[in-house]
Design a protein around this motif. Structure first.
Motif, PDB file in Angstrom:
ATOM      1  N   ALA A  94       0.861  -1.180   0.000  1.00  0.00           N
ATOM      2  CA  ALA A  94       0.000   0.000   0.000  1.00  0.00           C
ATOM      3  C   ALA A  94       0.895   1.227   0.000  1.00  0.00           C
ATOM      4  CB  ALA A  94      -0.933   0.009   1.202  1.00  0.00           C
ATOM      5  N   GLY A  95       1.097   1.819  -1.186  1.00  0.00           N
ATOM      6  CA  GLY A  95       2.030   2.925  -1.288  1.00  0.00           C
ATOM      7  C   GLY A  95       3.417   2.482  -0.884  1.00  0.00           C
ATOM      8  N   PRO A  96       4.037   3.113   0.121  1.00  0.00           N
ATOM      9  CA  PRO A  96       5.405   2.763   0.508  1.00  0.00           C
ATOM     10  C   PRO A  96       5.492   1.621   1.514  1.00  0.00           C
ATOM     11  CG  PRO A  96       4.690   4.659   1.769  1.00  0.00           C
ATOM     12  CD  PRO A  96       3.563   4.335   0.812  1.00  0.00           C
ATOM     13  N   ASN A  97       4.359   1.120   1.986  1.00  0.00           N
ATOM     14  CA  ASN A  97       4.355   0.146   3.074  1.00  0.00           C
ATOM     15  C   ASN A  97       3.883  -1.232   2.638  1.00  0.00           C
ATOM     16  OD1 ASN A  97       5.235   2.020   5.043  1.00  0.00           O
ATOM     17  ND2 ASN A  97       3.135   2.808   5.236  1.00  0.00           N
ATOM     18  N   LEU A  98       4.293  -2.227   3.412  1.00  0.00           N
ATOM     19  CA  LEU A  98       3.816  -3.597   3.218  1.00  0.00           C
ATOM     20  C   LEU A  98       2.953  -3.983   4.411  1.00  0.00           C
ATOM     21  CD1 LEU A  98       3.864  -6.175   1.515  1.00  0.00           C
ATOM     22  CD2 LEU A  98       5.876  -6.908   2.816  1.00  0.00           C
ATOM     23  N   LYS A  99       1.741  -4.457   4.121  1.00  0.00           N
ATOM     24  CA  LYS A  99       0.825  -4.920   5.157  1.00  0.00           C
ATOM     25  C   LYS A  99       0.653  -6.431   5.039  1.00  0.00           C
ATOM     26  CE  LYS A  99      -1.969  -0.674   5.206  1.00  0.00           C
ATOM     27  NZ  LYS A  99      -3.351  -0.135   5.079  1.00  0.00           N
ATOM     28  N   VAL A 112       0.818  -7.839  11.830  1.00  0.00           N
ATOM     29  CA  VAL A 112       1.959  -7.102  12.388  1.00  0.00           C
ATOM     30  C   VAL A 112       1.783  -5.642  11.986  1.00  0.00           C
ATOM     31  CG1 VAL A 112       3.579  -9.040  12.347  1.00  0.00           C
ATOM     32  CG2 VAL A 112       3.416  -7.533  10.362  1.00  0.00           C
ATOM     33  N   VAL A 113       2.513  -4.771  12.651  1.00  0.00           N
ATOM     34  CA  VAL A 113       2.465  -3.355  12.287  1.00  0.00           C
ATOM     35  C   VAL A 113       3.025  -3.195  10.870  1.00  0.00           C
ATOM     36  CG1 VAL A 113       3.316  -1.048  12.830  1.00  0.00           C
ATOM     37  CG2 VAL A 113       2.691  -2.632  14.680  1.00  0.00           C
ATOM     38  N   PRO A 114       2.335  -2.496   9.969  1.00  0.00           N
ATOM     39  CA  PRO A 114       2.862  -2.299   8.609  1.00  0.00           C
ATOM     40  C   PRO A 114       4.274  -1.716   8.644  1.00  0.00           C
ATOM     41  CG  PRO A 114       0.584  -1.567   8.729  1.00  0.00           C
ATOM     42  CD  PRO A 114       1.004  -1.872  10.146  1.00  0.00           C
ATOM     43  N   PHE A 115       5.101  -2.142   7.687  1.00  0.00           N
ATOM     44  CA  PHE A 115       6.487  -1.687   7.650  1.00  0.00           C
ATOM     45  C   PHE A 115       6.859  -1.307   6.223  1.00  0.00           C
ATOM     46  CE2 PHE A 115       6.200  -6.319   7.575  1.00  0.00           C
ATOM     47  CZ  PHE A 115       6.942  -6.680   6.465  1.00  0.00           C
ATOM     48  N   ALA A 116       7.979  -0.630   6.059  1.00  0.00           N
ATOM     49  CA  ALA A 116       8.382  -0.122   4.756  1.00  0.00           C
ATOM     50  C   ALA A 116       8.636  -1.264   3.779  1.00  0.00           C
ATOM     51  CB  ALA A 116       9.623   0.752   4.894  1.00  0.00           C
ATOM     52  N   TRP A 153      14.151 -17.078   1.639  1.00  0.00           N
ATOM     53  CA  TRP A 153      12.931 -16.537   2.226  1.00  0.00           C
ATOM     54  C   TRP A 153      13.180 -16.066   3.657  1.00  0.00           C
ATOM     55  CZ3 TRP A 153       8.961 -15.480  -0.791  1.00  0.00           C
ATOM     56  CH2 TRP A 153       8.789 -16.204  -1.975  1.00  0.00           C
ATOM     57  N   THR A 154      12.553 -14.951   4.014  1.00  0.00           N
ATOM     58  CA  THR A 154      12.557 -14.431   5.372  1.00  0.00           C
ATOM     59  C   THR A 154      11.137 -14.472   5.917  1.00  0.00           C
ATOM     60  OG1 THR A 154      14.422 -12.944   4.971  1.00  0.00           O
ATOM     61  CG2 THR A 154      12.984 -12.409   6.829  1.00  0.00           C
ATOM     62  N   ILE A 155      10.959 -15.123   7.062  1.00  0.00           N
ATOM     63  CA  ILE A 155       9.632 -15.168   7.687  1.00  0.00           C
ATOM     64  C   ILE A 155       9.338 -13.810   8.311  1.00  0.00           C
ATOM     65  CG2 ILE A 155       8.231 -16.189   9.524  1.00  0.00           C
ATOM     66  CD1 ILE A 155       9.745 -18.798   9.094  1.00  0.00           C
ATOM     67  N   ARG A 156       8.229 -13.212   7.911  1.00  0.00           N
ATOM     68  CA  ARG A 156       7.807 -11.926   8.466  1.00  0.00           C
ATOM     69  C   ARG A 156       6.788 -12.097   9.594  1.00  0.00           C
ATOM     70  NH1 ARG A 156      11.513  -8.148   6.978  1.00  0.00           N
ATOM     71  NH2 ARG A 156      12.202  -8.592   4.842  1.00  0.00           N
ATOM     72  N   HIS A 157       6.023 -13.186   9.532  1.00  0.00           N
ATOM     73  CA  HIS A 157       5.055 -13.458  10.598  1.00  0.00           C
ATOM     74  C   HIS A 157       4.502 -14.863  10.385  1.00  0.00           C
ATOM     75  CE1 HIS A 157       1.956 -12.815  13.622  1.00  0.00           C
ATOM     76  NE2 HIS A 157       1.066 -13.302  12.778  1.00  0.00           N
ATOM     77  N   GLN A 158       4.148 -15.509  11.498  1.00  0.00           N
ATOM     78  CA  GLN A 158       3.398 -16.757  11.436  1.00  0.00           C
ATOM     79  C   GLN A 158       2.500 -16.860  12.656  1.00  0.00           C
ATOM     80  OE1 GLN A 158       5.685 -20.440  11.755  1.00  0.00           O
ATOM     81  NE2 GLN A 158       7.469 -19.260  12.427  1.00  0.00           N
TER      82      GLN A 158
END
Length: 206
Positions: A94-99, A112-116, A153-158
């Protein structure tokens, strides 16, 4: 676009048929997107069939993300076929962020909190079911030496997969895949056309 596998349209939200969808140079391209126009204006593709997602994964390569200053969105969704708009796991650039989001029983939340969003280190987005833990896993990866394939791959959340319980949940044994691109608010930037490439659904997940 392989019409035996994919249809133009959307199942997790409204479709704006005036947003052009086409395959060009083996990429899925959606746009040009609208500028300074309020409301939901999305289009994309959805898989024709439902699939058992047990111990499976789905990923894509982001070929053209939203440009700087844009509020355009690019989404990868894994949705239960019986109630796709109300029960889905998804990535949203979403624009500059990843949700990283889940929608369960119609209630959307960021897991998780959206991050760049980084267009190099997060070139590939993957949603995976891990049968050992029972978790849904959100992962990102850069391109490998072969630019058409993901690197490490990097796990961002599970978290535990919320399965269909008769009234809500993402039905693990019957999901559809959706790529959804467009604008949810008036976009001050001219986002033009966004593109994805190299979609893969694999079972078992690698």
């Amino acid at each position: 676009l392989d019409g035996s596998k994919w249809s133009v349209g959307q199942i997790t939200g409204s479709t704006d048929p005036n947003i052009h969808v086409a395959e060009a140079s083996q990429q899925l391209r959606v746009g040009p997107l609208l500028q300074n126009t309020s409301g939901f204006h999305f289009n994309g593709v959805v898989s024709n069939l439902g699939y058992d997602f047990t111990n499976a994964s789905a990923y894509l390569q982001v070929a053209t993300p939203p440009p700087s200053g844009s509020m355009a969105e690019l989404r990868l969704s894994v949705a239960g076929t019986n109630s796709p708009s109300a029960n889905v796991y998804r990535f949203i650039i979403a624009g500059p962020n990843l949700k990283l989001q889940k929608v369960i029983g119609g209630a959307a939340s960021n897991v998780v909190v959206p991050f760049a969003y980084n267009a190099t280190s997060m070139k590939f987005l993957r949603i995976r079911h891990d049968s050992g833990s029972g978790n849904v896993v959100f992962e990102t990866a850069p391109a490998s030496a072969d630019p058409s394939l993901p690197g490490t791959w990097t796990i961002r959340h599970q978290e535990p997969w919320t399965n269909w319980n008769g009234s809500s949940g993402v039905l693990l044994t019957n999901v559809k895949f959706e790529v959804r691109i467009g604008t949810a608010t008036a976009d001050p930037a001219a986002s033009s056309t966004l593109a994805v490439d190299n979609f893969r659904a694999l079972r078992p997940a690698p």
